[in-house]
Design an enzyme around this catalytic site. Structure first.
Site, mmCIF file in Angstrom:
data_model
loop_
_atom_site.group_PDB
_atom_site.id
_atom_site.type_symbol
_atom_site.label_atom_id
_atom_site.label_comp_id
_atom_site.label_asym_id
_atom_site.label_seq_id
_atom_site.Cartn_x
_atom_site.Cartn_y
_atom_site.Cartn_z
ATOM 1 N N ARG A 1 -10.337 -11.401 2.369
ATOM 2 C CA ARG A 1 -11.257 -12.442 1.885
ATOM 3 C C ARG A 1 -10.595 -13.807 1.902
ATOM 4 N NH1 ARG A 1 -12.176 -9.231 -3.559
ATOM 5 N NH2 ARG A 1 -11.478 -7.597 -2.150
ATOM 6 N N LYS B 1 0.844 -1.194 0.000
ATOM 7 C CA LYS B 1 0.000 0.000 0.000
ATOM 8 C C LYS B 1 0.881 1.247 0.000
ATOM 9 C CE LYS B 1 -3.912 -1.754 2.782
ATOM 10 N NZ LYS B 1 -5.017 -1.546 1.830
#
Ligand code: BES
Ligand code: MN
Ligand code: ZN
Length: 466
Positions: A320, A246
């Site tokens: 996820r 990120k």
């Protein structure tokens, strides 16, 4: 240091014999109320320009110059739609002491009492100065134990989120779970490190394998009669994004990426403290999405616990993955209801902002129960669709599933559809929460915050026929 799961007195109602009255006054009722007051009080209110605007307060001295009473402006119904916990703003400005509420509409007592207790929350673990507190005597007619349980659950959620990753990694998250389990007589079982591979939790291991603190799955159970409820919370203690690192601005807040775990633990605390008649299971995959030579890579394909293969197209779509294995485990015993909570996508934040908890369900009854409950307890939620036609977007071709569909359309929905594959036939609800309050509001300081937990607590009796 006190344990994270100990409950400070500031989060409980005061047991005082004498308490300073806080008179709650709607703007339209001010004149009539003043007409009934002793001359001194009425004149003081007038000279101070008190108009009973929402959130306005006025301290009135007694004959001896002590604090005699407090006037709390309550505006009108329209002004009150602009937020929640209105009296908390007043409470936060009061001097230390014990107070009692007067003149408050009984329909608003629970919300305001909870808001007041939550002003007693401060993330002061690293602060050298602790602050004093205006405490509330439980208003007549409120279920004090219920409000206190909600405040304690919320405080746990906030503390877990606010604690920096250095002090809230997978080890410490596990320790907090063990503490909570011990307090409430819950059973707890943890599978960690290489055992994750042996016990078939490949995705949890994969995401967490580059971190120094080993990845693990925390499995807590409580209660032995009634319907079964399985709560699953994303416990990514820090999310660097992995090799798809990120940028700095996006990484800054990623200590909160265990916000789903923190929120299901807060809800679990409420359920256990109140002794709901249900069989509770809490599953938390606790990992750190770190960068190292052994990190998983874009393009890798892994076989999940359920047997579905997943192509990694972005190592930053890690939530996820860890949830997939936890949900698969949860679904193996087909609980009556399974609920996941996760700070899963930036898309959810873009869609609904930080105040609403977006959620997904295919069960109309559950959606209705939750909407009603959310409104009653001032914990707003918003339903998003498990939109079937988008299933095609999560299928990459060379594996069964793609963890990061290209194009970025409907990012929160495609993430939810991905998770639903692992819930199988189990009745399933999923929350894609933000877990953070970006600017301070009454009873909601800037920082970690629970979302959807109180709405669920309120809705559970209807959803599970308790
Ligand atoms: N933890 C983030 C999602 C997130 C970001 C929640 C900011 C709240 C605020 C998650 O692991 C993530 O990075 N998701 C990616 C997924 C994408 C790569 C498909 C996202 O949302 O950008
Ligand atoms: Mn991520
Ligand atoms: Zn994440």
């Amino acid at each position: 240091m006190t344990s994270l799961t100990s409950i400070p007195a500031a989060l409980c109602f005061a047991k005082a014999e004498t308490a300073i009255p806080v008179q709650v006054i709607e703007a339209a009722a001010l004149e009539a109320w003043l007409a009934d007051q002793p001359e001194r009080a009425a004149r003081w209110s007038e000279s101070a320009g008190f108009s009973a605007r929402l959130g306005e307060s006025l301290l009135i001295p007694d004959e001896d110059g002590g604090l005699g009473q407090v006037l709390a402006g309550y505006g009108d119904a329209k002004a009150r739609t602009h937020g929640r916990f209105h009296l908390a703003g007043v409470a936060a400005g009061l001097p230390e002491g014990a107070y009692r509420l007067e003149g408050l509409d009984p329909a608003r007592r629970d919300e305001e009492a909870l808001g007041w207790l939550l002003t007693g929350y401060a993330f002061d673990r690293y602060a050298s100065q602790k602050r004093g507190q205006a405490r509330l005597v439980a208003p007549e007619g409120v279920d004090a134990a219920r409000i206190e349980a909600q405040a304690a659950g919320e405080a746990l959620t906030r503390d877990l989120i606010n604690t920096p990753a250095e002090d809230m990694g997978p080890d410490e998250l596990e320790a907090a779970c063990r503490d909570l389990a011990e307090q409430h007589g819950a059973r707890i079982d943890v599978t960690a490190g290489e055992d994750l591979l042996e016990q078939n939790f490949p995705l949890i291991h994969t995401v967490g394998r580059a971190a120094e603190a080993v990845p693990r799955l925390i499995d807590m159970r409580w209660g032995d009669e009634g319907p079964s409820l399985c709560l699953v919370g994303k416990g990514v203690c820090f999310d660097t994004g992995g090799l798809n690192l990120k940028p700095g601005a996006s990484m800054g807040l990623m200590k909160k990426d265990m916000g789903g775990a923190a929120t299901v633990l807060g809800l679990a605390r409420m359920i256990m403290a109140l002794g709901l008649r249900l069989r509770l299971r809490v599953l938390i995959p606790a990992v750190e999405n770190a960068v190292a030579g052994n990190a998983f890579r874009p393009g890798d394909i892994f076989t999940s616990r359920k047997g579905l293969t997943v192509e990694i197209n972005n190592t930053d779509a890690e939530g996820r993955l860890v949830l997939a294995d936890a949900l698969a485990l949860g679904a193996e015993e087909t609980p009556d209801l399974m609920i996941s909570m996760a700070t899963l996508t930036g898309a959810a934040r873009v869609a609904v902002g930080p105040d609403l908890a977006p959620y997904y369900t295919d069960h109309e009854g559950d959606a209705q129960a939750l909407a009603g409950a959310a409104a009653r307890v001032a914990d707003p939620v918003w339903r998003l669709p498990f939109h079937q036609p988008y299933e095609a977007m999560i299928e990459p071709g060379i594996a069964d599933l793609d963890n990061a569909p290209k194009g970025g359309f409907a990012g929160s929905i495609t993430a939810a559809l991905f998770l639903r594959r692992f819930a199988g036939e189990t009745r399933y609800m999923h929350f894609d929460i933000y877990g953070w309050c970006p600017s301070a509001a009454p009873a909601r300081p800037k920082g970690g915050v629970g979302m959807g937990a109180r709405a669920l607590l309120e809705a559970l009796p209807e959803m599970l026929r308790l």
